[in-house]
Design an enzyme around this catalytic site. Sequence first.
Site, PDB file in Angstrom:
ATOM      1  N   TYR A 129      39.869  46.171  36.214  1.00 45.69           N
ATOM      2  CA  TYR A 129      39.274  44.909  36.649  1.00 45.69           C
ATOM      3  C   TYR A 129      38.794  45.018  38.093  1.00 45.69           C
ATOM      4  O   TYR A 129      37.674  44.605  38.423  1.00 45.69           O
ATOM      5  CB  TYR A 129      40.313  43.800  36.515  1.00 45.69           C
ATOM      6  CG  TYR A 129      39.819  42.416  36.857  1.00 45.69           C
ATOM      7  CD1 TYR A 129      38.984  41.720  35.983  1.00 45.69           C
ATOM      8  CD2 TYR A 129      40.214  41.788  38.040  1.00 45.69           C
ATOM      9  CE1 TYR A 129      38.543  40.443  36.284  1.00 45.69           C
ATOM     10  CE2 TYR A 129      39.781  40.506  38.351  1.00 45.69           C
ATOM     11  CZ  TYR A 129      38.938  39.838  37.472  1.00 45.69           C
ATOM     12  OH  TYR A 129      38.494  38.570  37.777  1.00 45.69           O
TER      13      TYR A 129
ATOM     14  N   LYS B  68      35.030  44.468  39.641  1.00 44.08           N
ATOM     15  CA  LYS B  68      34.775  43.422  40.632  1.00 44.08           C
ATOM     16  C   LYS B  68      34.397  44.002  41.989  1.00 44.08           C
ATOM     17  O   LYS B  68      33.608  43.402  42.737  1.00 44.08           O
ATOM     18  CB  LYS B  68      35.997  42.511  40.749  1.00 44.08           C
ATOM     19  CG  LYS B  68      36.240  41.653  39.503  1.00 44.08           C
ATOM     20  CD  LYS B  68      35.046  40.770  39.190  1.00 44.08           C
ATOM     21  CE  LYS B  68      35.321  39.800  38.049  1.00 44.08           C
ATOM     22  NZ  LYS B  68      34.165  38.908  37.781  1.00 44.08           N
TER      23      LYS B  68
ATOM     24  N   THR C 276      42.917  28.366  35.778  1.00 44.50           N
ATOM     25  CA  THR C 276      41.900  28.259  34.731  1.00 44.50           C
ATOM     26  C   THR C 276      42.441  28.871  33.444  1.00 44.50           C
ATOM     27  O   THR C 276      43.437  29.603  33.462  1.00 44.50           O
ATOM     28  CB  THR C 276      40.609  29.008  35.133  1.00 44.50           C
ATOM     29  OG1 THR C 276      40.899  30.417  35.237  1.00 44.50           O
ATOM     30  CG2 THR C 276      40.067  28.496  36.456  1.00 44.50           C
TER      31      THR C 276
END
Length: 267
Positions: free
Chosen positions: A155, A159, A192
């Site tokens: 990840y 990013k 979220t």
Amino acid sequence: MGQVDGKVAIVTGGASGIGAACAAALAREGAKVVITDLDDAGGQAVAEKIGGAGGEAIYFHQDVSVEEGWPAIIETAERRFGRLDVIVANAGIGILCKAVEMTLADWRRQTAVNLDGVFLSVKYAVPAMRRAGGGSIIIMSSVAGLRGSANLAGYSASKGGVRLFAKSIAMECAAVGDGIRVNSVHPGIIDTPIWGKIPTEVAGRGQNAPIDPEERAKLATPLARAGHASEIAQGVLYLASDASSYVTGSELVIDGGMNAGGVPRRA
């Protein structure tokens, strides 16, 4: 008059979380918004909610990593609303796993969405923005794109990649004077739905273990709380608006102080 009154924006990954908050904030401030996602029910619900609040938004199904779908998305924005001024390249996935245990298939799947999807967003948005006389490209990175993190190597790689990609595209656009600004946004721990969808080894391979963002944020952030999607959306709104007309190639970090250093002692 709203902060982005009259502008036309595309928000990828706009069916929930940060993407939905960005779409709502842009519409509330006067933009016409094209929302794309794989979650058709969620994306349509966001568009309808915006419409019910007096805004204007449409939803389209899209896998951002599939190039063949991009021309139609751009064409729809221009045909329906006349132009394209803003794109929020927000669609992304997170896979929590030790690098040596990650399958090549998972590595490629994550990279396809998080990095290839951003590349395609820019590749197809820039010509449309040039036809409009300029615009703002906002790429959703992460604090994981600024520093390393155990179990998030894949990840972080994706990013971190879009972070420098944003800077390079900003320089390319500035070099030709096309009026397009490009910036990245780096959220920290945000409350979220993505936290409940992160595949993790904690509960065994191929299963999901619930991660409580609020509990993690209390331990990892100086402000001792998880952020809200609306707080990220406010940063995106700034970058989309003319208030940031002299901002390009920059990183907007919205992380409760995570990237500033360690968590301070509290009385």
